[in-house]
Design an enzyme around this catalytic site. Structure first.
Site, PDB file in Angstrom:
ATOM      1  N   GLY A  96      47.375  30.810 -15.049  1.00 41.05           N
ATOM      2  CA  GLY A  96      46.955  29.406 -15.100  1.00 41.05           C
ATOM      3  C   GLY A  96      46.896  28.925 -16.541  1.00 41.05           C
ATOM      4  O   GLY A  96      47.917  28.586 -17.144  1.00 41.05           O
ATOM      5  N   GLY A  97      45.709  28.950 -17.110  1.00 42.05           N
ATOM      6  CA  GLY A  97      45.481  28.391 -18.452  1.00 42.05           C
ATOM      7  C   GLY A  97      46.483  28.857 -19.499  1.00 42.05           C
ATOM      8  O   GLY A  97      47.023  28.043 -20.269  1.00 42.05           O
ATOM      9  N   HIS A 157      46.401  28.648  -2.740  1.00 43.39           N
ATOM     10  CA  HIS A 157      45.623  28.846  -3.964  1.00 43.39           C
ATOM     11  C   HIS A 157      44.149  28.586  -3.645  1.00 43.39           C
ATOM     12  O   HIS A 157      43.820  27.697  -2.854  1.00 43.39           O
ATOM     13  CB  HIS A 157      46.126  27.902  -5.060  1.00 43.39           C
ATOM     14  CG  HIS A 157      45.555  28.228  -6.399  1.00 43.39           C
ATOM     15  ND1 HIS A 157      44.275  27.875  -6.753  1.00 43.39           N
ATOM     16  CD2 HIS A 157      46.057  28.920  -7.450  1.00 43.39           C
ATOM     17  CE1 HIS A 157      44.023  28.322  -7.981  1.00 43.39           C
ATOM     18  NE2 HIS A 157      45.091  28.970  -8.417  1.00 43.39           N
ATOM     19  N   SER A 175      42.530  34.621 -15.350  1.00 44.50           N
ATOM     20  CA  SER A 175      42.311  34.816 -16.792  1.00 44.50           C
ATOM     21  C   SER A 175      43.214  35.892 -17.388  1.00 44.50           C
ATOM     22  O   SER A 175      42.799  36.629 -18.292  1.00 44.50           O
ATOM     23  CB  SER A 175      40.833  35.106 -17.087  1.00 44.50           C
ATOM     24  OG  SER A 175      40.035  34.009 -16.685  1.00 44.50           O
ATOM     25  N   GLU A 223      41.930  27.050  -5.164  1.00 39.31           N
ATOM     26  CA  GLU A 223      41.482  25.665  -5.399  1.00 39.31           C
ATOM     27  C   GLU A 223      41.870  24.777  -4.216  1.00 39.31           C
ATOM     28  O   GLU A 223      41.137  23.853  -3.861  1.00 39.31           O
ATOM     29  CB  GLU A 223      42.074  25.145  -6.726  1.00 39.31           C
ATOM     30  CG  GLU A 223      41.386  25.820  -7.911  1.00 39.31           C
ATOM     31  CD  GLU A 223      42.238  25.963  -9.160  1.00 39.31           C
ATOM     32  OE1 GLU A 223      43.294  25.313  -9.270  1.00 39.31           O
ATOM     33  OE2 GLU A 223      41.828  26.744 -10.047  1.00 39.31           O
ATOM     34  N   GLU A 260      44.145  36.821  -6.542  1.00 42.98           N
ATOM     35  CA  GLU A 260      43.427  36.070  -7.570  1.00 42.98           C
ATOM     36  C   GLU A 260      41.942  36.044  -7.231  1.00 42.98           C
ATOM     37  O   GLU A 260      41.502  35.197  -6.431  1.00 42.98           O
ATOM     38  CB  GLU A 260      43.948  34.638  -7.638  1.00 42.98           C
ATOM     39  CG  GLU A 260      45.421  34.542  -7.966  1.00 42.98           C
ATOM     40  CD  GLU A 260      45.752  33.197  -8.574  1.00 42.98           C
ATOM     41  OE1 GLU A 260      46.210  33.174  -9.718  1.00 42.98           O
ATOM     42  OE2 GLU A 260      45.519  32.174  -7.909  1.00 42.98           O
ATOM     43  N   ASN A 300      51.232  28.603 -13.338  1.00 39.90           N
ATOM     44  CA  ASN A 300      50.699  27.519 -12.514  1.00 39.90           C
ATOM     45  C   ASN A 300      50.070  26.495 -13.444  1.00 39.90           C
ATOM     46  O   ASN A 300      48.983  26.725 -13.969  1.00 39.90           O
ATOM     47  CB  ASN A 300      49.661  28.110 -11.542  1.00 39.90           C
ATOM     48  CG  ASN A 300      48.960  27.047 -10.724  1.00 39.90           C
ATOM     49  OD1 ASN A 300      49.366  25.888 -10.708  1.00 39.90           O
ATOM     50  ND2 ASN A 300      47.891  27.437 -10.037  1.00 39.90           N
ATOM     51  N   TRP A 301      50.778  25.399 -13.643  1.00 40.11           N
ATOM     52  CA  TRP A 301      50.303  24.391 -14.611  1.00 40.11           C
ATOM     53  C   TRP A 301      49.151  23.566 -14.050  1.00 40.11           C
ATOM     54  O   TRP A 301      48.532  22.803 -14.769  1.00 40.11           O
ATOM     55  CB  TRP A 301      51.447  23.466 -15.019  1.00 40.11           C
ATOM     56  CG  TRP A 301      52.588  24.130 -15.729  1.00 40.11           C
ATOM     57  CD1 TRP A 301      52.731  25.470 -15.996  1.00 40.11           C
ATOM     58  CD2 TRP A 301      53.759  23.501 -16.267  1.00 40.11           C
ATOM     59  NE1 TRP A 301      53.910  25.702 -16.659  1.00 40.11           N
ATOM     60  CE2 TRP A 301      54.568  24.505 -16.841  1.00 40.11           C
ATOM     61  CE3 TRP A 301      54.214  22.186 -16.313  1.00 40.11           C
ATOM     62  CZ2 TRP A 301      55.798  24.235 -17.455  1.00 40.11           C
ATOM     63  CZ3 TRP A 301      55.435  21.904 -16.916  1.00 40.11           C
ATOM     64  CH2 TRP A 301      56.211  22.922 -17.488  1.00 40.11           C
ATOM     65  N   LYS A 302      48.914  23.656 -12.749  1.00 41.14           N
ATOM     66  CA  LYS A 302      47.862  22.881 -12.077  1.00 41.14           C
ATOM     67  C   LYS A 302      48.021  21.383 -12.392  1.00 41.14           C
ATOM     68  O   LYS A 302      49.153  20.915 -12.553  1.00 41.14           O
ATOM     69  CB  LYS A 302      46.474  23.416 -12.454  1.00 41.14           C
ATOM     70  CG  LYS A 302      46.361  24.928 -12.251  1.00 41.14           C
ATOM     71  CD  LYS A 302      44.961  25.421 -12.301  1.00 41.14           C
ATOM     72  CE  LYS A 302      44.953  26.931 -12.153  1.00 41.14           C
ATOM     73  NZ  LYS A 302      43.622  27.484 -12.042  1.00 41.14           N
ATOM     74  N   GLY A 324      40.127  30.900 -14.380  1.00 38.77           N
ATOM     75  CA  GLY A 324      39.690  29.893 -15.341  1.00 38.77           C
ATOM     76  C   GLY A 324      38.346  30.185 -15.969  1.00 38.77           C
ATOM     77  O   GLY A 324      37.767  29.325 -16.637  1.00 38.77           O
TER      78      GLY A 324
HETATM   79  C1  PEP Z   1      45.281  30.451 -11.301  1.00 37.88           C
HETATM   80  O1  PEP Z   1      44.497  29.606 -10.950  1.00 37.88           O
HETATM   81  O2  PEP Z   1      46.334  30.661 -10.656  1.00 37.88           O
HETATM   82  C2  PEP Z   1      44.960  31.235 -12.501  1.00 37.88           C
HETATM   83  C3  PEP Z   1      45.352  32.469 -12.543  1.00 37.88           C
HETATM   84  O3  PEP Z   1      44.246  30.596 -13.482  1.00 37.88           O
HETATM   85  P1  PEP Z   1      43.756  31.208 -14.901  1.00 37.88           P
HETATM   86  O4  PEP Z   1      44.865  32.049 -15.434  1.00 37.88           O
HETATM   87  O5  PEP Z   1      43.486  29.996 -15.745  1.00 37.88           O
HETATM   88  O6  PEP Z   1      42.525  32.007 -14.607  1.00 37.88           O
END
Ligand code: PEP
Length: 251
Positions: A235-236, A96, A214, A98, A168, A9-11, A174
């Protein structure tokens, strides 16, 4: 056997040029990933058609990060499920945390979005997960059960074949804090049992349940070794081709 998936997920990150470079970097390394692991990338809307061209002829699937809750028309700023399909998407992420937190994404909206995704031939990566205060209060199982029942229990067993669930925990997204493998397995097992109680064991056993929060090369192996964790929503760490591939290789 249920599908193993590692989805990025590049957001709201990368320019088109950066996104194309990232997609190319993933394509170059895709052969290092075990053949039974499906890679999915979810770039921003503006990148979809050009990333789709980079992915053409590869096994990597394209996903959107969200879709509209209306099919078409006067909904300024929205992108429909039909448009996502047309852009080359096989999936869309929905629900998600967010989106739930910052954009008022309710279960009622998610039910509408999910119907439109299916009507347009998209599979859905459906996110659930509790906030830190909810875990501290000990109500995380209830929160996740409600998120599942309000949306997924409106579906048929046939439609469930087009759903990937992503657990999640919001406190892990994040933040650099990952759920321990034991914490993640406990709730993944709970999610599978919840699905089983409603849809039956066959559907529950066939449903891919991803962990997100994470997840990185250093912890992916331990998480993916858990019996009810079928991959990750990243994500990141999905913004670096090397890290994303290393996570997928952790299987
Ligand atoms: C996400 O928001 O889908 C996610 C898993 O982010 P991160 O890996 O950065 O915690």
């Amino acid at each position: 056997m249920r599908k193993k998936i590692v989805a990025g997920n590049w957001k709201m990150n990368t320019t088109v040029a950066e996104g194309l470079a990232l997609a190319k970097g993933i394509v170059e390394k895709v052969e290092e990933v075990p053949a039974d692991v499906t890679l999915v990338v979810a770039p921003p809307f503006t990148h979809l058609t050009s990333v789709a061209q980079v992915l053409e002829g590869t096994p990597i699937q394209l996903s959107a990060q969200n879709c509209a809750d209306e099919p078409k028309g006067a909904f300024t700023g929205e992108v429909s499920a039909a448009m996502l399909k047309d852009a080359g998407c096989a999936y869309t992420i929905l629900g998600h945390s967010e989106r739930r937190e910052y954009y008022g994404e309710t279960s009622a909206k998610l039910v509408k979005k999910m119907a439109l995704a299916f009507e347009n031939g998209l599979d859905v990566i459906f996110c659930v997960g509790e906030k830190l205060a909810e875990r501290q209060e000990g109500i995380h199982f209830d929160v996740v059960a409600t998120q599942i029942s309000e949306v997924l229990f409106t579906l048929t067993a046939e439609q469930m074949a087009h759903v990937v669930v992503a657990y999640e925990p919001v406190w892990a997204i994040g933040t650099g804090v990952t759920a321990t493998a034991a914490q993640a397995q406990e709730i993944h097992g709970f999610i599978r049992n919840t699905l089983s109680a409603h849809f039956g064991e066959e559907v529950a056993e066939a449903t891919t349940i991803l962990y997100g929060g994470s997840c990185k090369p250093s912890n992916a192996q331990e998480l993916f070794a858990c019996p009810d964790i079928d991959g990750g929503l990243i994500g990141g760490a999905s913004l670096k081709a090397g890290d994303f591939i290393a996570i997928a290789k952790a299987y």
